[in-house]
Write a protein that holds these residues in place. Sequence first.
Motif, short mmCIF file in Angstrom:
data_model
loop_
_atom_site.label_atom_id
_atom_site.label_comp_id
_atom_site.label_asym_id
_atom_site.label_seq_id
_atom_site.Cartn_x
_atom_site.Cartn_y
_atom_site.Cartn_z
N VAL A 167 0.83 -1.20 0.00
CA VAL A 167 0.00 0.00 0.00
C VAL A 167 0.87 1.25 0.00
O VAL A 167 0.58 2.22 -0.71
N GLU A 168 1.96 1.25 0.76
CA GLU A 168 2.84 2.42 0.83
C GLU A 168 3.40 2.77 -0.54
O GLU A 168 3.52 3.93 -0.90
N HIS A 169 3.72 1.74 -1.31
CA HIS A 169 4.24 1.98 -2.66
C HIS A 169 3.17 2.59 -3.55
O HIS A 169 3.47 3.44 -4.40
N SER A 170 1.94 2.16 -3.37
CA SER A 170 0.84 2.72 -4.16
C SER A 170 0.63 4.19 -3.82
O SER A 170 0.39 5.00 -4.72
N VAL A 171 0.73 4.54 -2.55
CA VAL A 171 0.57 5.93 -2.14
C VAL A 171 1.71 6.77 -2.71
O VAL A 171 1.49 7.88 -3.22
N ASN A 172 2.94 6.24 -2.64
CA ASN A 172 4.06 6.96 -3.25
C ASN A 172 3.84 7.14 -4.74
O ASN A 172 4.14 8.20 -5.30
N GLY A 173 3.32 6.12 -5.40
CA GLY A 173 3.02 6.22 -6.82
C GLY A 173 1.97 7.28 -7.11
O GLY A 173 2.06 8.02 -8.09
N LEU A 174 0.96 7.35 -6.25
CA LEU A 174 -0.06 8.38 -6.41
C LEU A 174 0.52 9.78 -6.23
O LEU A 174 0.14 10.72 -6.93
N MET A 175 1.47 9.91 -5.32
CA MET A 175 2.11 11.22 -5.13
C MET A 175 2.94 11.60 -6.34
O MET A 175 3.03 12.77 -6.70
N VAL A 176 3.53 10.62 -7.01
CA VAL A 176 4.24 10.89 -8.26
C VAL A 176 3.26 11.39 -9.31
O VAL A 176 3.53 12.37 -10.02
N VAL A 177 2.10 10.75 -9.40
CA VAL A 177 1.07 11.19 -10.35
C VAL A 177 0.60 12.60 -10.02
O VAL A 177 0.44 13.44 -10.91
N VAL A 178 0.41 12.89 -8.73
CA VAL A 178 0.02 14.24 -8.31
C VAL A 178 1.08 15.25 -8.74
O VAL A 178 0.75 16.32 -9.27
N GLY A 179 2.34 14.92 -8.52
CA GLY A 179 3.41 15.82 -8.92
C GLY A 179 3.45 16.07 -10.42
O GLY A 179 3.61 17.20 -10.88
N ILE A 180 3.25 15.01 -11.20
CA ILE A 180 3.25 15.15 -12.66
C ILE A 180 2.07 16.00 -13.10
O ILE A 180 2.22 16.89 -13.95
N MET A 181 0.90 15.75 -12.53
CA MET A 181 -0.29 16.50 -12.93
C MET A 181 -0.17 17.98 -12.55
O MET A 181 -0.54 18.85 -13.34
N THR A 182 0.33 18.27 -11.36
CA THR A 182 0.47 19.67 -10.98
C THR A 182 1.52 20.36 -11.84
O THR A 182 1.41 21.56 -12.11
N TYR A 183 2.51 19.62 -12.30
CA TYR A 183 3.52 20.21 -13.19
C TYR A 183 2.89 20.60 -14.53
O TYR A 183 3.10 21.70 -15.03
N PHE A 184 2.11 19.68 -15.10
CA PHE A 184 1.50 19.97 -16.40
C PHE A 184 0.38 20.99 -16.31
O PHE A 184 0.07 21.67 -17.29
N LEU A 185 -0.23 21.12 -15.15
CA LEU A 185 -1.25 22.16 -14.95
C LEU A 185 -0.62 23.50 -14.56
O LEU A 185 -1.33 24.46 -14.31
#
Length: 120
Positions: free
Chosen positions: A59-77
């Motif tokens: 689960v911790e890896h999934s949360v870290n992965g979600l934070m990577v997605v959040v970072g990518i999305m905020t970068y492109f936005l």
Amino acid sequence: MHKWFERTFWLLILAVSLFSALLHLLGLEGVESIALPLVVVMIAIYTIYEVLEERRLEVEHSVNGLMVVVGIMTYFLRLHLEGALVLGLYGLAEILEELAMERAESGMKKLVEYLPRMAM
């Protein structure tokens, strides 16, 4: 993975994020647009390393992965400052979680010392 490495890693994430936010508030625009991808890549590499080391996805890896997605999305936005702050707060939460776990483990060890050695 060593606890000191994990704590140092999340402290580094927090420091980079907060430093970029501070520079933004001081009027140095654009610093957070460099810091955000750096933090995202660091979290992604850390997550991949953990998954490969443990040879299973948790689960911790999934949360870290979600934070990577959040970072990518905020970068492109183009929400660089907000993304850096979110990832910095996530780093702080990871540090506090680690400290709470250590404290709970030490409390449990003290409780186990009070257990009777033999039953009557």
